[in-house]
Design a protein around this motif. Structure first.
Motif, PDB file in Angstrom:
ATOM      1  N   PRO A  27       0.802  -1.229   0.000  1.00 63.58           N
ATOM      2  CA  PRO A  27       0.000   0.000   0.000  1.00 63.58           C
ATOM      3  C   PRO A  27       0.833   1.276   0.000  1.00 63.58           C
ATOM      4  N   LYS A  28       2.028   1.258   0.606  1.00 63.63           N
ATOM      5  CA  LYS A  28       2.833   2.480   0.696  1.00 63.63           C
ATOM      6  C   LYS A  28       4.009   2.483  -0.278  1.00 63.63           C
ATOM      7  N   ARG A 194       4.132  -5.453   8.180  1.00 63.62           N
ATOM      8  CA  ARG A 194       5.153  -4.694   7.470  1.00 63.62           C
ATOM      9  C   ARG A 194       4.733  -4.445   6.027  1.00 63.62           C
ATOM     10  N   PHE A 195       4.068  -5.416   5.399  1.00 63.90           N
ATOM     11  CA  PHE A 195       3.597  -5.241   4.026  1.00 63.90           C
ATOM     12  C   PHE A 195       2.642  -4.047   3.944  1.00 63.90           C
ATOM     13  N   ARG A 196       1.785  -3.908   4.955  1.00 62.84           N
ATOM     14  CA  ARG A 196       0.798  -2.826   4.937  1.00 62.84           C
ATOM     15  C   ARG A 196       1.398  -1.475   5.316  1.00 62.84           C
ATOM     16  N   VAL A 201      10.686   5.837   3.037  1.00 64.99           N
ATOM     17  CA  VAL A 201      11.058   7.019   3.820  1.00 64.99           C
ATOM     18  C   VAL A 201       9.847   7.492   4.604  1.00 64.99           C
ATOM     19  N   ASP A 202      10.038   7.728   5.884  1.00 63.53           N
ATOM     20  CA  ASP A 202       8.965   8.199   6.758  1.00 63.53           C
ATOM     21  C   ASP A 202       9.526   9.322   7.612  1.00 63.53           C
ATOM     22  N   ARG A 203       9.136  10.562   7.298  1.00 55.49           N
ATOM     23  CA  ARG A 203       9.678  11.712   8.022  1.00 55.49           C
ATOM     24  C   ARG A 203       8.820  12.026   9.235  1.00 55.49           C
ATOM     25  N   GLU A 204       9.480  12.181  10.384  1.00 57.41           N
ATOM     26  CA  GLU A 204       8.820  12.512  11.644  1.00 57.41           C
ATOM     27  C   GLU A 204       9.521  13.727  12.232  1.00 57.41           C
ATOM     28  N   GLY A 205       9.083  14.919  11.799  1.00 57.15           N
ATOM     29  CA  GLY A 205       9.763  16.138  12.235  1.00 57.15           C
ATOM     30  C   GLY A 205      11.189  16.162  11.731  1.00 57.15           C
ATOM     31  N   HIS A 215      12.388  -3.210  -0.044  1.00 55.10           N
ATOM     32  CA  HIS A 215      11.948  -3.925  -1.248  1.00 55.10           C
ATOM     33  C   HIS A 215      12.606  -5.290  -1.402  1.00 55.10           C
ATOM     34  N   TRP A 216      13.524  -5.645  -0.494  1.00 53.43           N
ATOM     35  CA  TRP A 216      14.221  -6.929  -0.621  1.00 53.43           C
ATOM     36  C   TRP A 216      13.286  -8.084  -0.276  1.00 53.43           C
ATOM     37  N   THR A 217      13.367  -9.138  -1.045  1.00 54.14           N
ATOM     38  CA  THR A 217      12.601 -10.343  -0.759  1.00 54.14           C
ATOM     39  C   THR A 217      13.426 -11.270   0.130  1.00 54.14           C
TER      40      THR A 217
END
Length: 361
Positions: A27-28, A194-196, A201-205, A215-217
């Motif tokens: 999803p992300k 984790r899939f969902r 990148v997730d910015r928190e301030g 993306h690694w399998t």
């Protein structure tokens, strides 16, 4: 075959140099997953960090090293591109894992931030930690051993708060004009959660969480380990660091299939404490003693790893650094492997796989 297994299985039989991908789009994710060889997956990992460094004023890039199988890969991959390594010593974990991190980081010649929570797990369980903010000021933050509902409190107090404190020490009061990057080992192929929820990148301030191997399998991970870990038939050096660039191996992950750096018990499986105790009795001794203290104090939730009475079974966020806390599968299969290989006896297997009700009968 379930949709989950179908999503996580390799596209075909994997050999070195072959491409693999996740079958469904997370999803992300920014786009549909591509089939990548390991070398292409590595190049994309470097590109993810390069993109962040080009877009933000970053003053420090810190690798997050729990001692687990995925975190050792991401830190091995980026060991020449980070400024330091951070390890959260929660005070509840297996000491051998923390020592593994210390030894490996020293071998890599990198600075290590060994972080500790302000309040101990025992104080949280016994209700000795009081809130200092908002409407709940003066109230107990938590009381009793946590089940799933208490995991967010344990994660925030034992792991997230030390990391936020380190971020504050690095950037001071400069806010968004200075940023810190934390490199983690989350992957879409790990678990449904984790899939969902995982993203590159997730910015928190002023804190930027980057998951460069998201993306690694599983096939990519296996090939990387085969490529870099010593498999020679000889007496291995400690942590299997048989040459300077070898991929380290934490013995705890061999025995337990987890890093064991945090044993809060919020998502524990039946018999998990017995399993840990078989290999690391010194790590479970404080937890057994804390159980007795909680029982003597009359706490309702007085047993480690057991969902407190009346607590609903729900799906709550596991936290960025708790990839394996929820949805762990195949535990009985692992125990069967131990039994077949002689690590445990058939009687010990029966003990570990009994339910709480069977133990009480």
């Amino acid at each position: 075959m379930t949709s989950r297994n179908k999503r996580r299985r390799p596209v075909g039989d994997m050999f070195p140099g072959m491409a693999d991908r996740i079958e469904k789009r997370p999803p992300k994710a920014d786009a549909e997953p591509e089939a990548l060889t390991l070398d292409e997956a590595i190049a994309r990992s470097y590109a993810i960090l390069d993109r962040v460094l080009a877009a933000f004023p970053v003053v420090a890039t810190i690798g997050l090293f729990s001692g687990g199988n995925d975190s050792v890969v991401v830190n091995h991959l980026f060991r020449s591109r980070v400024d330091a390594i951070a390890h959260v010593n929660t005070g509840t974990g297996i000491p051998e894992t923390t020592q593994h991190v210390r030894d490996v980081v020293a071998a890599w010649g990198l600075p290590l931030h060994e972080l500790r929570p302000r309040h101990s797990y025992a104080d949280l369980v016994m209700g000795r930690v009081l809130s200092t903010r908002g409407k709940n000021i003066g109230r107990q933050v938590w009381k009793g051993f946590p089940g799933p509902a208490g995991h967010s409190v344990m994660y925030r107090r034992l792991k997230d708060e030390p990391l936020q404190r380190l971020r504050g020490q690095i950037i001071g009061r400069h806010g968004r004009t200075r940023n810190v990057v934390y490199l983690g080992g989350m992957r879409w192929a790990e678990t449904d959660r984790r899939f969902r929820n995982a993203e590159e990148v997730d910015r928190e301030g002023a804190l930027i969480w980057v998951s460069p191997i998201v993306h690694w399998t599983d096939a990519h991970m296996r090939e990387y380990r085969t490529r870099h870990r010593c498999n020679l038939p000889h007496e291995h050096a400690e942590h299997q660091l048989c040459w300077p660039d070898a991929l380290p191996l934490n013995e705890v992950t061999v025995h337990l299939h987890m890093s064991g750096e945090c044993l809060c018990g919020a998502f524990a499986k039946p018999g998990e404490l017995d399993e840990i105790e078989f290999f690391y009795p010194h790590a479970t001794k404080p937890l057994r003693e804390l159980q007795q203290e909680a029982q003597d104090a009359g706490l309702t939730a007085c047993k480690w790893g057991q969902r407190p009475p009346g607590q609903r079974k729900g799906r709550r966020p596991a936290g960025r650094l708790c990839a394996k806390c929820d949805g762990i599968e195949g535990q009985n299969d692992l125990l069967a492997e131990w039994r077949e290989s002689g690590l445990i006896t058939s009687g010990q297997y029966d003990t570990f796989t009994r339910t709480d009700e069977q133990r009480a009968a």
